[in-house]
Write a protein that holds these residues in place. Structure first.
Motif, PDB file in Angstrom:
ATOM      1  N   ALA A 323       0.827  -1.208   0.000  1.00  0.00           N
ATOM      2  CA  ALA A 323       0.000   0.000   0.000  1.00  0.00           C
ATOM      3  C   ALA A 323       0.864   1.262   0.000  1.00  0.00           C
ATOM      4  N   SER A 324       1.939   1.254   0.785  1.00  0.00           N
ATOM      5  CA  SER A 324       2.809   2.434   0.874  1.00  0.00           C
ATOM      6  C   SER A 324       3.425   2.767  -0.477  1.00  0.00           C
ATOM      7  N   GLY A 325       3.992   1.765  -1.134  1.00  0.00           N
ATOM      8  CA  GLY A 325       4.640   2.009  -2.428  1.00  0.00           C
ATOM      9  C   GLY A 325       3.651   2.333  -3.526  1.00  0.00           C
ATOM     10  N   GLY A 326       2.560   1.573  -3.609  1.00  0.00           N
ATOM     11  CA  GLY A 326       1.577   1.796  -4.668  1.00  0.00           C
ATOM     12  C   GLY A 326       0.907   3.149  -4.567  1.00  0.00           C
ATOM     13  N   ASN A 327       0.515   3.537  -3.351  1.00  0.00           N
ATOM     14  CA  ASN A 327      -0.136   4.832  -3.174  1.00  0.00           C
ATOM     15  C   ASN A 327       0.801   5.982  -3.493  1.00  0.00           C
ATOM     16  N   ALA A 328       2.047   5.885  -3.041  1.00  0.00           N
ATOM     17  CA  ALA A 328       3.022   6.943  -3.320  1.00  0.00           C
ATOM     18  C   ALA A 328       3.293   7.051  -4.811  1.00  0.00           C
ATOM     19  N   LEU A 392      12.563   0.193   7.382  1.00  0.00           N
ATOM     20  CA  LEU A 392      13.508   0.414   6.288  1.00  0.00           C
ATOM     21  C   LEU A 392      12.894   0.029   4.944  1.00  0.00           C
ATOM     22  N   ALA A 393      12.142  -1.057   4.923  1.00  0.00           N
ATOM     23  CA  ALA A 393      11.504  -1.486   3.686  1.00  0.00           C
ATOM     24  C   ALA A 393      10.488  -0.456   3.200  1.00  0.00           C
ATOM     25  N   VAL A 394       9.710   0.105   4.120  1.00  0.00           N
ATOM     26  CA  VAL A 394       8.738   1.139   3.741  1.00  0.00           C
ATOM     27  C   VAL A 394       9.449   2.349   3.153  1.00  0.00           C
ATOM     28  N   PHE A 395      10.552   2.768   3.754  1.00  0.00           N
ATOM     29  CA  PHE A 395      11.306   3.908   3.224  1.00  0.00           C
ATOM     30  C   PHE A 395      11.763   3.641   1.789  1.00  0.00           C
ATOM     31  N   LEU A 396      12.359   2.493   1.559  1.00  0.00           N
ATOM     32  CA  LEU A 396      12.878   2.179   0.225  1.00  0.00           C
ATOM     33  C   LEU A 396      11.762   2.003  -0.800  1.00  0.00           C
ATOM     34  N   VAL A 397      10.665   1.374  -0.376  1.00  0.00           N
ATOM     35  CA  VAL A 397       9.555   1.149  -1.308  1.00  0.00           C
ATOM     36  C   VAL A 397       8.872   2.462  -1.680  1.00  0.00           C
ATOM     37  N   VAL A 398       8.691   3.346  -0.720  1.00  0.00           N
ATOM     38  CA  VAL A 398       8.086   4.651  -1.020  1.00  0.00           C
ATOM     39  C   VAL A 398       8.988   5.442  -1.953  1.00  0.00           C
ATOM     40  N   LEU A 399      10.292   5.435  -1.687  1.00  0.00           N
ATOM     41  CA  LEU A 399      11.237   6.134  -2.554  1.00  0.00           C
ATOM     42  C   LEU A 399      11.210   5.556  -3.969  1.00  0.00           C
ATOM     43  N   MET A 400      11.161   4.224  -4.057  1.00  0.00           N
ATOM     44  CA  MET A 400      11.095   3.574  -5.359  1.00  0.00           C
ATOM     45  C   MET A 400       9.778   3.880  -6.061  1.00  0.00           C
ATOM     46  N   GLY A 401       8.638   3.857  -5.318  1.00  0.00           N
ATOM     47  CA  GLY A 401       7.328   4.126  -5.908  1.00  0.00           C
ATOM     48  C   GLY A 401       7.229   5.529  -6.461  1.00  0.00           C
ATOM     49  N   ILE A 402       7.736   6.504  -5.715  1.00  0.00           N
ATOM     50  CA  ILE A 402       7.699   7.892  -6.171  1.00  0.00           C
ATOM     51  C   ILE A 402       8.605   8.076  -7.382  1.00  0.00           C
ATOM     52  N   SER A 403       9.757   7.426  -7.384  1.00  0.00           N
ATOM     53  CA  SER A 403      10.662   7.507  -8.539  1.00  0.00           C
ATOM     54  C   SER A 403      10.008   6.918  -9.785  1.00  0.00           C
ATOM     55  N   ALA A 404       9.382   5.739  -9.633  1.00  0.00           N
ATOM     56  CA  ALA A 404       8.720   5.099 -10.771  1.00  0.00           C
ATOM     57  C   ALA A 404       7.538   5.928 -11.256  1.00  0.00           C
ATOM     58  N   ILE A 438      12.101  -5.782  -2.652  1.00  0.00           N
ATOM     59  CA  ILE A 438      12.832  -4.943  -1.695  1.00  0.00           C
ATOM     60  C   ILE A 438      12.573  -5.418  -0.263  1.00  0.00           C
ATOM     61  N   TYR A 439      11.323  -5.677   0.044  1.00  0.00           N
ATOM     62  CA  TYR A 439      10.949  -6.082   1.416  1.00  0.00           C
ATOM     63  C   TYR A 439      11.664  -7.364   1.829  1.00  0.00           C
ATOM     64  N   PHE A 440      11.601  -8.386   0.980  1.00  0.00           N
ATOM     65  CA  PHE A 440      12.225  -9.651   1.345  1.00  0.00           C
ATOM     66  C   PHE A 440      13.746  -9.555   1.336  1.00  0.00           C
TER      67      PHE A 440
END
Length: 448
Positions: A323-328, A392-404, A438-440
């Motif tokens: 949800a964090s990555g997709g929404n961002a 840490l996973a949420v931070f990286l996923v949000v950063l990746m989601g916003i970049s994508a 990223i999470y795993f």
């Protein structure tokens, strides 16, 4: 409101064949209001109403009807009355209608239309769809340069009945090349003996006949124009695009982007007037395509099955990560696509500035969400290492989601494609796959 009040009375007049009453009904109301009431009737009854009025009033009312209803009405009108109706319509409105009709039907009608209108119709039909030429009108006021103000006003009196708008008057030379523009206000306040050449504004902003309609609307919005001239490659004035058409274009383009952001192919007509079969065709392709990343996400889960079996708590936080990555990512894609849609002249350096801003936001938003996720995971598990993995996973996923979400629409634009094709469901599905990886991977690194 008008429909509820007047529709019953109109139906009574139709039943009694009260042609005089129907004619008065058509003449008394504003054409758009009349059209709104007629939308409640079937095609046969609509034409029974229209035929009671003059051809000019028929065209005025008919143009306010929705295109699907216009097509239905065309099917019940004989060729003779239909050709007269099309002659009276505004050039851009009749071209919109003719492009939706069968080619054979159009070819049957054209010989019945007056030669001047027929030549104008063929010219407008020859321009690419969604170009300035396809949406312009050829009913405008123009003047030669070598006349006085008094002579100019006299010429305008003859042109005004056949011009869609006379707020702007375009000055052309003998070859109809655009030389400048003068406003009606300036003509009215000028001395009658003053030469028109002294009033002309020669710094004219125009568009090319092959420019995209969205660019035309953006130019009109940017400069607050009521109308904008359309010229060909030789700078010959061929038509104008008026403010009402610009509003329609902006609404059409915004609607199209909204559909595509939701992974739906744009509908030509309103949702209610579109058939079930067409709606399915517009949606099924994207839905099938989006199954692919879903299967890939399943394969990622299968790949890390041993890790998730060993550390069962990892499964608890998968919805949070996705949800964090997709929404961002969806937020960024929407903001970037809308920024590109509103800015017609956005340059490469502007795109880079947009991307830098999104990356900064990704870092800040990711940090904030990471802290919140850390404390949520700590409250759930009471384990520092597990909470650290989630944060840490949420931070990286949000950063990746916003970049994508920021980079993919820009990439589509550079390829000459509509950035809105990078829909939010696709961004979400893509970020889900990468987010799981990223999470795993974070869990493997920190826990193992």
């Amino acid at each position: 409101m008008y429909g509820r009040l007047l529709l019953p009375e109109l139906k009574v007049m139709l039943n009694e064949n009260d042609t005089e009453g129907i004619k008065e009904f058509c003449e008394a109301l504003y054409p758009a209001v009349t059209a709104e009431i007629l939308e409640e009737l079937d095609s046969q009854d609509v034409w029974r109403v229209l035929v009671c009025s003059t051809p000019e009033k028929q065209a005025e009312i008919f143009q306010f009807l929705a295109l699907p209803q216009q097509i239905e009405i065309v099917g019940v009108i004989d060729r003779g009355p239909l050709s007269k109706l099309i002659e009276e319509m505004a050039p851009d409105d009749r071209v919109d209608l003719l492009t939706r009709m069968d080619d054979d039907h159009v070819e049957e009608l054209l010989p019945l239309i007056a030669q001047a209108e027929r030549r104008d119709i063929r010219k407008l039909l020859s321009y690419p769809e969604d170009s300035a030429g396809a949406i312009m009108t050829t009913e405008y006021a123009s003047l030669p340069e070598n006349v006085s103000v008094a002579q100019a006003l006299e010429k305008l009196r003859h042109q005004a009945p056949d011009s869609e708008i006379i707020s702007y008057i375009y000055v052309v030379d003998e070859g109809r090349r655009l030389q400048g523009i003068v406003s009606l206000r300036e003509l009215i306040f000028a001395r009658p003996t003053r030469p028109l050449s002294e009033l002309i504004n020669r710094d004219v902003i125009s568009v090319r006949v092959d420019d995209d309609q969205e660019f035309v609307a953006q130019q009109m919005a940017k400069y607050d124009f009521i109308a904008i001239p359309v010229v060909d490659r030789q700078n010959q004035l061929v038509g104008i695009v008026t403010h009402d058409d610009a509003i329609d274009i902006m609404q059409e383009e915004a609607t199209e982007d909204t559909y595509r952001l939701a992974a739906v192919e744009p509908l030509e007509d309103s949702y209610l007037s579109t058939s079930l079969k067409t709606v399915i065709q517009k949606r099924i392709g994207w839905l099938i395509f989006l199954l692919v990343p879903s299967f890939l996400a399943a394969k990622v889960l299968e790949h890390y099955e041993a890790l998730s079996d060993k550390y069962e708590w990892l499964i608890l936080f998968i919805p949070l990560i996705l949800a964090s990555g997709g929404n961002a990512g969806s937020q960024s894609a929407t903001l970037i696509i809308r920024a590109m849609a509103l800015e017609s002249n956005i340059q490469q350096e502007d795109l880079r500035a947009l991307l830098r801003k999104e990356l900064q936001l990704g870092f800040l938003l990711g940090s904030g969400l990471s802290l919140i996720s850390f404390f949520i995971a700590w409250a759930f598990t009471a384990q520092l290492i597990q909470a650290t993995v989630v944060g840490l996973a949420v931070f990286l996923v949000v950063l990746m989601g916003i970049s994508a979400g920021g980079m993919l629409p820009m990439g589509f634009r550079r390829l000459g494609m509509d950035p809105a094709l990078m829909s939010n469901p696709f961004i979400t599905a893509l970020v889900d796959i990468l987010g799981l990886i990223i999470y795993f991977q974070v869990a493997m690194y920190l826990v193992s």
